[in-house]
Scaffold this active site. Structure first.
Site, PDB file in Angstrom:
ATOM      1  CG  ASN A  22      22.570  12.902  31.110  1.00 13.98           C
ATOM      2  OD1 ASN A  22      23.257  13.935  31.522  1.00 13.98           O
ATOM      3  ND2 ASN A  22      21.667  12.066  31.376  1.00 13.98           N
ATOM      4  CG  ASP A  24      21.655  15.701  33.382  1.00 12.35           C
ATOM      5  OD1 ASP A  24      22.583  15.958  34.110  1.00 12.35           O
ATOM      6  OD2 ASP A  24      20.824  14.895  34.384  1.00 12.35           O
ATOM      7  CG  ASP A  28      25.732  10.962  34.181  1.00  7.55           C
ATOM      8  OD1 ASP A  28      26.374  10.139  34.007  1.00  7.55           O
ATOM      9  OD2 ASP A  28      24.584  12.074  33.926  1.00  7.55           O
ATOM     10  CG  ASP A  97      25.842   7.640  51.798  1.00  6.87           C
ATOM     11  OD1 ASP A  97      24.947   7.328  53.245  1.00  6.87           O
ATOM     12  OD2 ASP A  97      26.802   8.777  51.651  1.00  6.87           O
ATOM     13  CG  ASP A 193      23.428   9.195  56.274  1.00  5.21           C
ATOM     14  OD1 ASP A 193      23.936  10.105  56.235  1.00  5.21           O
ATOM     15  OD2 ASP A 193      21.879  10.127  56.721  1.00  5.21           O
TER      16      ASP A 193
HETATM   17  C1  GLC Z   1      24.429  12.501  57.377  1.00  4.48           C
HETATM   18  C2  GLC Z   1      25.211  12.971  55.952  1.00  4.48           C
HETATM   19  C3  GLC Z   1      24.429  14.561  55.762  1.00  4.48           C
HETATM   20  C4  GLC Z   1      23.060  14.476  55.560  1.00  4.48           C
HETATM   21  C5  GLC Z   1      22.618  14.585  57.073  1.00  4.48           C
HETATM   22  C6  GLC Z   1      20.758  13.804  56.885  1.00  4.48           C
HETATM   23  O1  GLC Z   1      25.662  13.093  58.457  1.00  4.48           O
HETATM   24  O2  GLC Z   1      26.500  12.663  55.988  1.00  4.48           O
HETATM   25  O3  GLC Z   1      24.823  14.301  54.645  1.00  4.48           O
HETATM   26  O4  GLC Z   1      22.619  16.097  55.265  1.00  4.48           O
HETATM   27  O5  GLC Z   1      23.302  12.775  57.506  1.00  4.48           O
HETATM   28  O6  GLC Z   1      21.078  12.409  56.005  1.00  4.48           O
END
Ligand code: GLC
Length: 523
Positions: A22, A24, A28, A97, A193
């Protein structure tokens, strides 16, 4: 046992930098949908989406302010659903994630928690009158003073990323609700994460300092209660069937990593043993896969790049763009035992981004290091140099689709600088050149798909001799021989009997970066 994820070639797609529909300047979901056929053509069968939830994005989405909504920069919930549907139609699984170690300070739980000490959300986070010595992984103390309630709150990363209190059962219930919400939408699994960082035992002793005077994170990570917490996540996720769980474990120590690899915990650990290699050293690569084979139960993950580390094209090459070596590395990723994770752009050999001004650095880690250097009295130039070394922006520049304006990534102003080499390095050119890195990746991915042995086979005769890595993969009576020669010239002994050549040329001498893949029993 067969699982879809053992057969999958994953592709990490960094949300803001893949494709903007889009204008910006930020990637996306609609932009990704436009490129799904590209990914299918490359052979990708799994996408790892970096965080796309509502977020103030002080750390590019790793600071979630609402787990149940899509950030407007990336589109709407309908766009997400359409993307998931379109990916599935092409046989591509999608894992999300998910950041459960901390929330954004803008999250309503934290906004509530800081209203008063007796707020019902107070105990979702960790508060102390007298903080201990624990440090943030982004530098400085992990404790931030809250004026309103006269206590410190705990943040292992940025001040705006507040750690959740995993010893509170309510937090665990909330996490399950979030997991269920996205699985109900059809997500195929999660990349969890910094999952071994969750605070499950509360705040314990001070961390000791190591010989270099740096903090040894002995008590703040890998807390004893963590296995129970991850077990809870696993139970919830697996109640939906064959969903996949990969957890980021911030460690290269296999003794630590193997604690987390278990059918009741994580299917695989995202382990940095190869990813954190700074320089090219075939012996080191070999040692890592040998160690993983010996000491890690189950499947390892195989990757050399992500949004947290510099591009491997820049780390490993002898010349600026060492295509032959990159092809040999690609062969290594796609033939060794484990779950391969490619990072967007690596298939065309994208290189590191270099910032010329501070404004060109977005990453919190880069900017924080600039500030620290200035506070120490360093000049702007010195500080910029350090920021350039530390910033993770290096590997976050927009995908280079073609040689047209803004590399075909956006019609607007890109959120981050586009690597200037896009005119000579882009998908369009790479796809058209038969001997390109892209076409090599494509070939290797296809081979992996056709030959189940490359997904499921055990190692036999794993060997390293002077830069030549060779091994066999064996599965249900099939045997594939792999030779990857990273050195000048190497002699190899071809297997006895009849075999089929799957890649390369069957001969006794391999030149530098040459590969050979054979299969026993067919001609
Ligand atoms: C993980 C992510 C990284 C982020 C960190 C804190 O290591 O891959 O990009 O800064 O967690 O959430």
């Amino acid at each position: 046992m067969k699982n879809w994820w053992k057969e999958t070639v994953f592709y990490e797609l960094y949300m803001p930098s893949f494709n903007d529909s889009n204008g910006d300047g930020k990637g996306d979901f609609k932009g990704i949908i436009e490129k799904l056929d590209y990914l299918k053509n490359l052979g990708i069968t799994g996408i790892w989406l970096t965080p796309f939830y509502q977020s103030p994005k002080i750390d590019n989405g790793y600071d979630i302010s609402d787990y149940y909504s899509v950030d407007s920069d990336y589109g709407t919930m309908e766009d997400f659903e359409e993307f998931l549907d379109q990916a599935h139609k092409r046989g591509i699984k999608v894992i999300a994630d998910l950041v459960l170690n901390h929330t954004s300070d803008q999250h309503k739980w934290f906004q509530e928690a800081k209203k008063s000490k007796d707020n019902s959300y107070r105990n979702y986070y960790i508060w102390k009158k007298n903080p201990n010595n624990w440090e943030s992984f982004f530098s400085g103390s992990a404790w931030e003073w809250d004026e309103g309630t006269n206590e410190y709150y705990y943040h292992k990363f940025a001040v705006g990323q507040v750690d959740l209190n995993w010893s509170n059962p309510k937090v665990r219930e909330e996490a399950n609700k979030i997991l269920e919400f996205w699985m109900d939408k059809g997500i195929d699994g999660f990349r969890l994460d910094v999952i071994n960082f969750m605070t499950c035992e509360g705040i314990t002793e001070d961390n000791p300092m190591d010989e270099k005077g740096e903090q040894d994170h002995k008590f703040d990570i890998n807390q004893p209660g963590i296995l129970d917490a991850i077990g809870g996540i696993n139970k919830c996720v697996k109640s939906y069937g064959d969903k996949f769980l990969v957890g980021e474990i911030g460690s290269e120590n296999l003794d630590v990593l193997k604690r987390y690899r278990d059918d009741g915990l994580l299917d695989v650990v995202f382990n940095f043993n190869l990813g954190s290699k700074k320089n090219f050293d075939a012996k080191e690569f070999y040692d890592e896969i040998e160690k993983m084979e010996k000491d890690l139960n189950g499947y390892p993950t195989i990757f050399f790049g992500s949004h947290d580390m510099p591009r491997h094209m820049s780390r490993f090459g002898e010349s600026k763009r060492d295509i032959e070596r990159a092809k040999a590395v690609a062969t290594f990723i796609l033939t060794t035992k484990g779950v391969p994770f490619l990072y967007y752009g690596d298939e065309i050999g994208m290189t590191n981004l270099v910032a010329n001004t501070l404004n060109e650095i977005n990453d919190i880690q880069g900017r924080t290091n600039y500030k620290i250097e200035r506070q120490k009295g360093g000049s702007h130039r010195e500080a910029l140099k350090i920021a350039n070394e530390k910033t993770r922006d290096k590997s976050r520049s927009p995908m280079q689709w073609n040689s047209k304006e803004n590399s075909g990534f956006t019609t607007g102003i890109p959120w981050i600088k586009i690597n200037e080499n896009y005119k000579i390095l882009n998908v369009e050119d790479e796809r058209n050149r038969i001997d390109s890195l892209f076409n090599h990746y494509k070939k290797m991915i296809r081979l992996r798909k056709i030959e189940e042995t490359l997904s499921y086979g055990e190692y036999k005769n794993l060997k390293y001799i002077d830069g030549l890595i060779s091994f066999e993969r064996v599965y249900e009576g099939e045997r594939v021989y792999i030779y990857i020669n990273f050195t000048q010239t190497s002699n190899i002994v071809l297997p006895d009997g009849v075999y089929e050549v799957l890649a390369g040329e069957a001969k006794n001498i391999l030149i530098k970066n040459e590969i050979l893949i054979l299969k026993k029993g067919r001609k």
